[in-house]
Motif scaffolding. Structure first.
Motif, PDB file in Angstrom:
ATOM      1  N   PHE A  74       0.819  -0.816   0.476  1.00  0.00           N
ATOM      2  CA  PHE A  74      -0.224   0.183  -0.006  1.00  0.00           C
ATOM      3  C   PHE A  74       1.084   0.944   0.157  1.00  0.00           C
ATOM      4  O   PHE A  74       0.592   2.480  -0.454  1.00  0.00           O
ATOM      5  CB  PHE A  74      -1.178   0.194   1.299  1.00  0.00           C
ATOM      6  CG  PHE A  74      -1.887  -0.921   0.762  1.00  0.00           C
ATOM      7  CD1 PHE A  74      -2.371  -1.343  -0.389  1.00  0.00           C
ATOM      8  CD2 PHE A  74      -3.143  -1.718   1.766  1.00  0.00           C
ATOM      9  CE1 PHE A  74      -3.406  -2.112  -0.153  1.00  0.00           C
ATOM     10  CE2 PHE A  74      -4.208  -2.521   2.181  1.00  0.00           C
ATOM     11  CZ  PHE A  74      -4.404  -2.920   0.617  1.00  0.00           C
ATOM     12  N   GLN A  75       1.950   1.461   0.616  1.00  0.00           N
ATOM     13  CA  GLN A  75       2.967   2.342   0.584  1.00  0.00           C
ATOM     14  C   GLN A  75       3.411   2.924  -0.426  1.00  0.00           C
ATOM     15  O   GLN A  75       3.384   4.002  -1.021  1.00  0.00           O
ATOM     16  CB  GLN A  75       3.665   2.049   2.034  1.00  0.00           C
ATOM     17  CG  GLN A  75       4.321   3.891   2.734  1.00  0.00           C
ATOM     18  CD  GLN A  75       3.277   4.196   3.005  1.00  0.00           C
ATOM     19  OE1 GLN A  75       2.657   3.943   3.767  1.00  0.00           O
ATOM     20  NE2 GLN A  75       3.640   5.987   3.003  1.00  0.00           N
ATOM     21  N   HIS A 126       3.115   1.784  -3.487  1.00  0.00           N
ATOM     22  CA  HIS A 126       1.788   1.559  -4.612  1.00  0.00           C
ATOM     23  C   HIS A 126       1.293   3.050  -5.102  1.00  0.00           C
ATOM     24  O   HIS A 126       0.892   3.886  -5.441  1.00  0.00           O
ATOM     25  CB  HIS A 126       1.023   0.898  -3.924  1.00  0.00           C
ATOM     26  CG  HIS A 126      -0.243   0.164  -5.255  1.00  0.00           C
ATOM     27  ND1 HIS A 126       0.586  -0.156  -7.038  1.00  0.00           N
ATOM     28  CD2 HIS A 126      -1.393   0.878  -5.743  1.00  0.00           C
ATOM     29  CE1 HIS A 126      -0.493  -0.227  -8.086  1.00  0.00           C
ATOM     30  NE2 HIS A 126      -1.546   0.761  -6.996  1.00  0.00           N
ATOM     31  N   THR A 127       1.027   3.557  -3.067  1.00  0.00           N
ATOM     32  CA  THR A 127       0.106   4.606  -3.086  1.00  0.00           C
ATOM     33  C   THR A 127       1.354   5.940  -3.803  1.00  0.00           C
ATOM     34  O   THR A 127       0.702   6.997  -4.364  1.00  0.00           O
ATOM     35  CB  THR A 127       0.133   4.980  -1.666  1.00  0.00           C
ATOM     36  OG1 THR A 127      -0.791   4.393  -1.591  1.00  0.00           O
ATOM     37  CG2 THR A 127      -0.695   6.649  -0.894  1.00  0.00           C
ATOM     38  N   PHE A 128       2.359   6.404  -3.875  1.00  0.00           N
ATOM     39  CA  PHE A 128       4.040   7.008  -3.755  1.00  0.00           C
ATOM     40  C   PHE A 128       3.761   6.766  -5.408  1.00  0.00           C
ATOM     41  O   PHE A 128       3.944   8.154  -6.360  1.00  0.00           O
ATOM     42  CB  PHE A 128       5.127   6.292  -3.334  1.00  0.00           C
ATOM     43  CG  PHE A 128       5.130   7.682  -2.215  1.00  0.00           C
ATOM     44  CD1 PHE A 128       5.432   8.705  -1.854  1.00  0.00           C
ATOM     45  CD2 PHE A 128       5.000   6.398  -0.852  1.00  0.00           C
ATOM     46  CE1 PHE A 128       5.240   9.702  -0.661  1.00  0.00           C
ATOM     47  CE2 PHE A 128       4.966   7.289   0.579  1.00  0.00           C
ATOM     48  CZ  PHE A 128       5.238   8.993   0.124  1.00  0.00           C
ATOM     49  N   ILE A 169       1.444   5.047  -7.865  1.00  0.00           N
ATOM     50  CA  ILE A 169       0.701   5.898  -8.422  1.00  0.00           C
ATOM     51  C   ILE A 169       0.529   7.582  -8.232  1.00  0.00           C
ATOM     52  O   ILE A 169       0.835   8.144  -9.459  1.00  0.00           O
ATOM     53  CB  ILE A 169      -0.999   5.443  -8.260  1.00  0.00           C
ATOM     54  CG1 ILE A 169      -1.122   3.748  -7.723  1.00  0.00           C
ATOM     55  CG2 ILE A 169      -1.766   6.579  -8.181  1.00  0.00           C
ATOM     56  CD1 ILE A 169      -1.455   3.246  -9.555  1.00  0.00           C
ATOM     57  N   ALA A 170       1.185   8.449  -6.983  1.00  0.00           N
ATOM     58  CA  ALA A 170       1.092   9.853  -6.884  1.00  0.00           C
ATOM     59  C   ALA A 170       2.442  10.410  -8.303  1.00  0.00           C
ATOM     60  O   ALA A 170       1.943  11.126  -8.695  1.00  0.00           O
ATOM     61  CB  ALA A 170       1.412   9.807  -6.019  1.00  0.00           C
ATOM     62  N   TYR A 195      -0.110  13.518  -9.751  1.00  0.00           N
ATOM     63  CA  TYR A 195      -0.651  14.517  -8.745  1.00  0.00           C
ATOM     64  C   TYR A 195       0.463  14.691  -7.588  1.00  0.00           C
ATOM     65  O   TYR A 195       0.723  14.038  -6.672  1.00  0.00           O
ATOM     66  CB  TYR A 195      -1.524  13.327  -7.377  1.00  0.00           C
ATOM     67  CG  TYR A 195      -2.775  12.659  -8.643  1.00  0.00           C
ATOM     68  CD1 TYR A 195      -2.748  13.289  -9.420  1.00  0.00           C
ATOM     69  CD2 TYR A 195      -2.878  11.475  -8.533  1.00  0.00           C
ATOM     70  CE1 TYR A 195      -4.148  13.160 -10.453  1.00  0.00           C
ATOM     71  CE2 TYR A 195      -3.681  10.366  -9.431  1.00  0.00           C
ATOM     72  CZ  TYR A 195      -3.975  10.904 -10.123  1.00  0.00           C
ATOM     73  OH  TYR A 195      -4.924  10.609 -11.238  1.00  0.00           O
ATOM     74  N   ASP A 224      -0.510  15.665  -4.189  1.00  0.00           N
ATOM     75  CA  ASP A 224      -0.880  14.543  -3.537  1.00  0.00           C
ATOM     76  C   ASP A 224       0.599  14.173  -2.626  1.00  0.00           C
ATOM     77  O   ASP A 224       0.748  13.877  -1.594  1.00  0.00           O
ATOM     78  CB  ASP A 224      -1.591  13.598  -3.716  1.00  0.00           C
ATOM     79  CG  ASP A 224      -3.453  13.968  -4.230  1.00  0.00           C
ATOM     80  OD1 ASP A 224      -3.781  15.330  -3.857  1.00  0.00           O
ATOM     81  OD2 ASP A 224      -4.099  12.792  -5.117  1.00  0.00           O
ATOM     82  N   MET A 254       1.990  14.135   1.509  1.00  0.00           N
ATOM     83  CA  MET A 254       2.706  12.667   1.098  1.00  0.00           C
ATOM     84  C   MET A 254       4.038  12.450   2.401  1.00  0.00           C
ATOM     85  O   MET A 254       4.217  11.813   2.871  1.00  0.00           O
ATOM     86  CB  MET A 254       2.455  11.772   0.917  1.00  0.00           C
ATOM     87  CG  MET A 254       1.101  11.407   0.189  1.00  0.00           C
ATOM     88  SD  MET A 254       1.190   9.840  -1.101  1.00  0.00           S
ATOM     89  CE  MET A 254       1.196  10.239  -2.461  1.00  0.00           C
TER      90      MET A 254
END
Length: 122
Positions: A16-17, A19-21, A23-24, A29, A32, A36
């Protein structure tokens, strides 16, 4: 055999961590991504003078691993599919009621899950 000891503690810190970075960054983004990153900047700025970087990384990793294990246990205990017959052509509500379950009510379960052990009502 290896799911519960390996996957729950690593779900948030790794998948999750990262993958979030990812995607951003790939979707550009930038606002965002900046927000983060400010968490880590503030975290290391605040506690960096009190503890070593190695200890701070260990603490944040431990926190993410505990958070991840809690999330997997809480979300998976209610979403274990029940026996349903897909050929019955039931309405949506009836199918949902057959495909989920409530977990036994106890003081610990109510507290640990935040009352999400009542999955049918949820």
């Amino acid at each position: 055999e290896f799911f519960f000891p390996a996957l729950p503690p690593l779900l948030f810190p790794t998948y999750f961590q990262c993958h979030t970075f990812y995607i951003a960054y790939t979707k550009k983004y930038w606002v965002d991504l900046a927000w983060m990153l400010t968490f880590y900047i503030r975290f290391f700025y605040t506690y960096g003078s009190l503890l070593e970087t190695k200890i701070l990384n260990s603490l944040i990793s431990l926190h993410r691993m505990l958070e991840s294990s809690w999330f997997v246990w809480v979300s998976q205990m209610n979403h274990i599919p029940m026996d349903i017959d897909y050929d019955k052509n039931l309405d949506w509500m009836s199918t949902q009621l057959q495909a989920t379950c409530n977990v036994e009510q106890s003081l610990f379960n109510d507290w640990f899950t935040g009352h999400l052990n009542f999955q049918i009502e949820h």
